[in-house]
Scaffold this motif. Structure first.
Motif, PDB file in Angstrom:
ATOM      1  N   GLY A 186     -12.241 -49.158 -21.283  1.00  0.00           N
ATOM      2  CA  GLY A 186     -13.360 -50.048 -21.586  1.00  0.00           C
ATOM      3  C   GLY A 186     -13.099 -51.031 -22.712  1.00  0.00           C
ATOM      4  O   GLY A 186     -13.933 -51.902 -22.990  1.00  0.00           O
ATOM      5  N   ALA A 187     -11.959 -50.900 -23.379  1.00  0.00           N
ATOM      6  CA  ALA A 187     -11.671 -51.823 -24.492  1.00  0.00           C
ATOM      7  C   ALA A 187     -11.447 -53.253 -23.981  1.00  0.00           C
ATOM      8  O   ALA A 187     -11.163 -53.457 -22.793  1.00  0.00           O
ATOM      9  N   VAL A 188     -11.595 -54.204 -24.877  1.00  0.00           N
ATOM     10  CA  VAL A 188     -11.318 -55.606 -24.558  1.00  0.00           C
ATOM     11  C   VAL A 188      -9.995 -55.983 -25.228  1.00  0.00           C
ATOM     12  O   VAL A 188      -9.787 -55.696 -26.409  1.00  0.00           O
ATOM     13  N   VAL A 189      -9.121 -56.609 -24.466  1.00  0.00           N
ATOM     14  CA  VAL A 189      -7.768 -56.892 -24.966  1.00  0.00           C
ATOM     15  C   VAL A 189      -7.503 -58.404 -24.959  1.00  0.00           C
ATOM     16  O   VAL A 189      -7.659 -59.059 -23.923  1.00  0.00           O
ATOM     17  N   ILE A 190      -7.126 -58.924 -26.116  1.00  0.00           N
ATOM     18  CA  ILE A 190      -6.715 -60.335 -26.215  1.00  0.00           C
ATOM     19  C   ILE A 190      -5.215 -60.325 -26.486  1.00  0.00           C
ATOM     20  O   ILE A 190      -4.757 -59.809 -27.494  1.00  0.00           O
ATOM     21  N   ASP A 191      -4.479 -60.911 -25.564  1.00  0.00           N
ATOM     22  CA  ASP A 191      -3.008 -60.870 -25.638  1.00  0.00           C
ATOM     23  C   ASP A 191      -2.491 -62.229 -26.109  1.00  0.00           C
ATOM     24  O   ASP A 191      -2.552 -63.214 -25.376  1.00  0.00           O
ATOM     25  N   VAL A 192      -1.983 -62.264 -27.345  1.00  0.00           N
ATOM     26  CA  VAL A 192      -1.531 -63.528 -27.926  1.00  0.00           C
ATOM     27  C   VAL A 192      -0.040 -63.773 -27.657  1.00  0.00           C
ATOM     28  O   VAL A 192       0.465 -64.873 -27.836  1.00  0.00           O
ATOM     29  N   GLY A 193       0.649 -62.731 -27.199  1.00  0.00           N
ATOM     30  CA  GLY A 193       2.097 -62.847 -27.016  1.00  0.00           C
ATOM     31  C   GLY A 193       2.494 -63.867 -25.955  1.00  0.00           C
ATOM     32  O   GLY A 193       1.834 -63.982 -24.920  1.00  0.00           O
ATOM     33  N   ILE A 194       3.548 -64.600 -26.232  1.00  0.00           N
ATOM     34  CA  ILE A 194       4.153 -65.491 -25.222  1.00  0.00           C
ATOM     35  C   ILE A 194       5.645 -65.204 -25.280  1.00  0.00           C
ATOM     36  O   ILE A 194       6.352 -65.686 -26.164  1.00  0.00           O
TER      37      ILE A 194
END
Lengths: 341, 341
Positions: free
Chosen positions: A271-279
């Motif tokens: 249920g967590a929200v994930v923001i992925d900044v990796g490129i």
């Protein structure tokens, strides 16, 4: 005398240049997924949401375009962004081209200066100081990384704070961090992350957030933006002994470590929200160019556990450029306001 | 020409003005307490240690006194600290008297300016600007809080960074927070907390630290000092939903919430090290003045669980003033060095 337009930059629910929609509760119990606005085209039957940064960025750019044209019509002023590129690093040149295109698409004037790799600090500073004085320029950015013989801090510190749309000056960082103070500009990538959480109605206050990575450009400022919105924030990094266990405690995960596929499904609380900044570029013989982009989060695993996640590409990346345009427009507005006083 | 003394400020094992003794491992498993140096007079059979801030502060002051007298002998320069007090708040006046006494005890020149409660911003700034230029003054501090009609930020921002020994300027905070940058000065209370951890050989790297409170003066900077030493840091605050549970995960707890006895024994992981920054007056009919000082941590309960804890009074308080003296001496040294260049 000019009349200052009071119409909002991005959206009617805006505070301190950050989008502030009505919040809904984030459901973090294992069986209940994040409830997001139903209009998302990425919603699936499972309740999982792919956070569409490309779409949100387009919507922001459309709104900026309207603001820019209103400003041109009512004030005869066009926001201007100057970008200084030193050397011929292909990645950097490509970023600068994208920024130029994005400026053109919304009507912001873009001025690029491309200097040779062996430029001296004085060569670069000559342009910085000239743009500092130029009333048609409202934002200045120096594309990083600079060639190693140049002192990054010396150069960035010379950009006047009112035009430092990247927000990398230490005083700006101090103001962002300190309680009761306001930065001149919120750095673009962290601002883009928070904007996505706001636009997807993710409740931040009182939630546990884990920021993976402590860079000056992303990890540190995004941790403080979350803290300023009353999240309980943990910063983890390469010296953290049990990153998986700590990350699994988070309702909101911001992954900004620069490590491809580091965050596995098992790191994520259901249920967590994930923001992925990796490129990250990884080799892939099946990809047309022999490599492809992946984030810091293993998307295939994460989307089975998280309630929402940003893809790579198409997540945070487009938001970063949209926030740069937003900061440049804000800067132009502030210049108009200060000239009206 | 002067020769710059290379003898250390505080101790032979020093780095960036922060004491860096050889570390030993922090034992955090439930059954093993912190192993600290055996010379501590507060060690008990249980292995529990009362961290003696008073003793450490005295030792630091003694070392500073030697440095100050060497500087006077070799350079004919006496470090000078200017303190500006506005209004007649008894607490503030008492802090200023203590600072003055501490300066005298180590041979630092102390200049106090006491201005009436109804002073204007200009009145205060007149002194700030004058001390900024005065070559005999190496540190300037404005005693907080200021009367409410004065703009604290406006006044503090006018102290030149080279003399801002409190370290409250936003640019200083930014430099403290940012990776790869160094602040002009580390704010005194956070510096005192870390100094105590160092002096008691508490390992920080890789440990979980919880900072309770997010003030500009203590919580935020101490969190970043811990992060800079590779702790995994969580900042908790009034909006945190389960502070007890999160605090119990910590190997190192810094309590700086301003809430008397908030941290109970049940909040503490057995073997954790606790630094109590709180200074709270509570009523006590049995105390000579009808009240007594307590920290943010319930000492009686905490000392049964923690491996080490600072008492209140006699813990962080004396260290804060010692760090102010240390910052003033450092500043004088930097002025000498820059004049020698």
């Amino acid at each position: 005398m000019f009349t200052v337009s009071t119409s909002p930059l991005i959206h009617p629910n805006i505070r301190n240049n950050v989008f502030m929609p009505r919040r809904i509760r984030l459901h973090t119990s294992p069986s209940i997924r994040l409830s997001i606005r139903s209009s998302s085209s990425s919603s699936r039957d499972t309740g999982f949401t792919c956070i569409d940064g490309k779409k949100e960025a387009k919507s922001i750019r459309d709104e900026i375009k309207i603001q820019v044209s209103r400003m041109a019509a009512s004030k005869n002023i066009v926001p201007g962004l100057a970008v200084i590129l030193v050397g011929d690093k292909e990645d950097s040149a490509s970023y600068v081209r994208n920024k130029k295109k994005a400026c053109e698409s919304v009507g912001i004037k873009s001025v690029d200066v491309c200097l040779p790799e062996d430029s001296s600090e004085e060569d670069v500073l000559k342009y910085v100081l000239s743009f500092n004085k130029d009333p048609s320029i409202h934002g200045i950015l120096v594309q990083l990384p600079l060639p190693s013989h140049l002192n990054e801090a010396n150069i960035l510190n010379k950009i006047i704070k009112e035009k430092d749309v990247d927000g990398f000056h230490p005083e700006n960082m101090g103001l962002l961090v300190m309680r009761g103070r306001e930065p001149y500009f919120v750095p673009c990538t962290p601002k883009g992350c928070i904007e996505l959480l706001h636009r997807y109605n993710v409740e931040i206050k009182g939630k546990r957030a884990v920021v993976i990575g402590r860079s000056n450009i992303v990890g540190l400022p995004v941790a403080h933006l979350l803290l300023n919105e009353d999240a309980t924030v943990t910063i983890i990094h390469s010296k953290t002994k049990n990153p998986e266990e700590i990350t699994r405690e988070a309702d909101i995960i911001i992954a900004a470590a620069g490590q491809p596929n580091m965050v596995r499904g098992s790191w994520i609380k259901p249920g967590a929200v994930v923001i992925d900044v990796g490129i990250n570029h990884i080799e892939d013989p099946n990809a047309p160019r022999g490599h492809r982009l992946v984030g810091d989060v293993c998307y295939e695993e994460a989307c089975k556990v998280a309630s929402a996640i940003t893809p790579v590409p198409g997540g945070v990346g487009p938001m970063t450029i949209a926030m740069l345009l937003s900061n440049t427009l804000s800067s132009a507005k502030k210049f108009i306001t200060s000239n009206d006083l």
